[in-house]
Design an enzyme around this catalytic site. Structure first.
Site, PDB file in Angstrom:
ATOM      1  N   ASP A  92       0.828  -1.200   0.000  1.00 24.93           N
ATOM      2  CA  ASP A  92       0.000   0.000   0.000  1.00 24.93           C
ATOM      3  C   ASP A  92       0.872   1.263   0.000  1.00 24.93           C
ATOM      4  O   ASP A  92       1.868   1.327   0.721  1.00 24.93           O
ATOM      5  CB  ASP A  92      -0.853  -0.024   1.278  1.00 24.93           C
ATOM      6  CG  ASP A  92      -1.963   0.999   1.271  1.00 24.93           C
ATOM      7  OD1 ASP A  92      -2.901   0.858   0.472  1.00 24.93           O
ATOM      8  OD2 ASP A  92      -1.895   1.953   2.081  1.00 24.93           O
ATOM      9  N   GLU A 146       1.848  -0.500  -4.937  1.00 25.54           N
ATOM     10  CA  GLU A 146       0.834   0.504  -5.253  1.00 25.54           C
ATOM     11  C   GLU A 146       1.551   1.850  -5.148  1.00 25.54           C
ATOM     12  O   GLU A 146       1.757   2.370  -4.062  1.00 25.54           O
ATOM     13  CB  GLU A 146      -0.331   0.461  -4.257  1.00 25.54           C
ATOM     14  CG  GLU A 146      -1.470   1.358  -4.704  1.00 25.54           C
ATOM     15  CD  GLU A 146      -2.094   2.220  -3.608  1.00 25.54           C
ATOM     16  OE1 GLU A 146      -3.174   2.782  -3.860  1.00 25.54           O
ATOM     17  OE2 GLU A 146      -1.515   2.370  -2.520  1.00 25.54           O
TER      18      GLU A 146
END
Ligand code: NOJ
Length: 559
Positions: free
Chosen positions: A212, A271
């Site tokens: 993330d 990401e």
């Protein structure tokens, strides 16, 4: 193969290069215990569905203990399961069930911030200024004569201030919600702890990780801190104070060593919302090894945009030696079946988007501009068939195989996304793509499990239910099943050769002599060439007498 048959995992360490990965948002997939929240046993109960669909791997969004201030991306314990979603034993059973049927599993790692309920943050609050406990986070004294002003005027990604004051007067940084304090990656304990987390899940059999906001971990917070305007004006060139710093790759180099110590090596996908030119750094084999390419999330259904994005991302993948990733939907964006039913997004003179695609439509409760859902679905099916034919891996988001549109009709008091609350309702947020899936049209909660799903499902959800689509040969679900299985038999190398079509709105390419792909982005039908040598093996809309209808894709193989 029948969906219940055992299937070995396969031994190819490069399995990820051209894998189809299905993203599960666990709280909205299937609810086994009927409490309204999806859970791990719910996923286990649907493994046959995943097998029949034909995916190679699943990626689970966070299922860790969380107060759900940001849908689970506020993690209170990285090495446990949220009791509402199950137990570690349930997780082990899920891994065994997936692996026993040949499906790999990727889990989400959220290293930029913890939950404010994490024991470290609670300890930091208790220990006070200057303590080692506070050093794991980003605490600063406030500005102004009495320190009652935030250290900087920075704005959180979800709206509102990015600094929060604690009772003793200090402030902590949170790039996202207040409940998501940013970690201090200059702290050795933080570094060591994430290595322990990677090992913990790798030892439990996890095949890979999705990282993330991978571009945000390291920060240079030397005083005086810049203002938000100064931050915005600084180049993002590897030395920006908070974004995409070169030194973040020192962390990933150390992670890579750990991931490579497993057999097969564990994969990782970043990401990273960074300039395309910097993506190869994350995708490099000495770093995470693969990075998301989000360009199609921001593109219109437009041949020129698709062609440029495909070209550019294949070049970028070649630079790092990784494979590209293709994504049309995920838990953060308006579903593509809706996006493609809206007019093209507005862009400024530089071609930059002036708004997130579909957000203006969300703000008006779905009334302005008008959405054409038939067209949206037609285009979505065509775009999906196009990306599934590209070299690289494809990430599918749960529900897109049902052709689900975005849900806009969620009342303010039912919304959950911090975007909505932190912007005073101005930005509606991401709840509309996170509504629990419809499995059975005639069952309470459309068979999600339990009567009251945690986000409300609109009445029309029943039309998209799995059982309705099962029995309809032309359904989107059956199209996905068909193309995923055909794809398995066609994928070999990673080449792509463009084929001239003489139409600016028709893209065509060959993956090999065995597999040609044509997408008609326009409204005018297109006559497929070479019809005596090639036959259509799959198409997103019926091809009759060699005519590919507007807004559709065909895959062709030799006669
Ligand atoms: C990216 C995740 O995809 C998103 O859902 C989340 O809100 C932010 N990171 C913060 O963790």
């Amino acid at each position: 193969m029948t969906p219940n048959e055992a299937k070995p995992l396969g031994t190819d360490p490069d399995w990820w290069r051209q894998a189809v990965v299905y993203q599960i948002y666990p709280r909205s997939f299937a609810d086994n215990n009927g409490d309204g929240l999806g859970d791990l046993n719910g996923i286990t109960s649907r493994v046959s569905y995943l097998v029949e669909l034909g995916v190679d791997a699943v990626w689970l969004s966070p299922f860790y203990p969380s107060e759900l201030a940001d849908g689970g991306y506020d993690v209170a314990n990285y090495r446990d399961v949220d009791p509402r979603l199950g137990t570690l034993e349930d997780f082990d059973r899920l891994v065994a069930a997936l692996h026993g049927r040949g499906i790999r599993i990727i889990v989400d790692i959220v290293p930029n911030h913890t939950s404010d309920q994490h024991e470290w943050f609670q300890a930091a609050l208790a220990a006070g200024p200057g303590s080692p406990e506070r050093d794991r986070y980003i605490f600063r004294d406030g500005a102004g004569p009495d320190g009652n002003q935030p250290p900087a005027d920075w704005v959180s990604d979800f709206g509102g201030p990015a600094w929060e004051q604690v009772p003793d007067g200090q402030w902590y940084m949170h790039h996202f919600a207040t409940e998501q304090p940013d970690l201090n990656w200059a702290n050795d304990e933080v570094r060591a702890d994430f290595i322990a987390t990677l090992r913990f899940w790798s030892d439990r059999g996890v095949d890979g990780f999705r990282i993330d906001v991978a571009h945000m971990l390291t920060k240079d917070l030397t005083q005086p801190l810049p203002t938000q305007a100064e931050l915005d004006a600084l180049p993002i060139d590897g030395h920006h104070p908070i974004f995409d710093r070169d030194d973040v790759h020192d962390i990933y180099a150390s992670w890579r060593k750990v991931l490579n110590s497993y057999d097969p090596p564990r994969t990782a996908v970043a990401e990273a919302w960074v300039d395309s030119s910097r993506i190869p750094r994350y995708a490099h084999p000495d770093s995470l090894g693969q990075a998301f390419n989000f360009d199609l999330l921001e593109a219109d259904f437009d041949a020129a945009q698709f062609r440029d994005i495909i070209r550019q991302n294949l070049d970028l993948a070649a630079q790092s030696g990784s494979s590209s990733t293709w994504v049309l939907s995920n838990h953060d964006v308006v579903r593509h079946a809706t996006r493609y039913g809206l007019p093209h997004s507005q862009r400024d003179d530089q071609g930059k988007l002036v708004d997130r695609p579909g957000w203006q439509w969300l703000r008006t409760g779905g009334s302005d501009p008008a959405v054409d859902l038939d067209r949206g679905l037609r285009r979505a099916r065509a775009a999906t068939m196009l990306i599934l034919a590209l070299p690289g891996s494809t990430y599918l988001y749960q529900g897109e195989e049902l052709g689900l549109p975005e849900v806009v009709e969620i009342r303010a008091d039912e919304r959950q996304d911090p975007h909505f609350f932190r912007t005073g309702g101005k930005d509606i947020g991401r709840d509309g793509c996170r509504v629990p899936l419809p499995w059975i049209a005639a069952a309470p909660g459309f068979g999600f499990g339990g009567a009251t799903p945690h986000l409300p499902q609109p009445a029309w959800f029943g039309n998209y239910a799995v059982d309705v689509q099962d029995s309809d040969e032309s359904s989107t679900l059956n199209l996905y099943r068909q193309i995923l299985h055909v794809r398995h038999s066609l994928v070999s190398g990673e080449n792509l050769d463009w084929i001239e079509t003489e139409r600016y709105d028709v893209l065509a390419f060959a993956r090999s002599a065995q597999w040609h792909v044509v997408t008609n982005f326009g409204d005018e039908p297109y006559r497929l060439p070479g019809s005596s040598a090639m036959r259509v093996v799959a198409s997103s809309a019926p091809v009759i007498d060699g005519i590919l209808p507007g807004e559709s894709t065909a895959w062709l193989v030799p006669m």
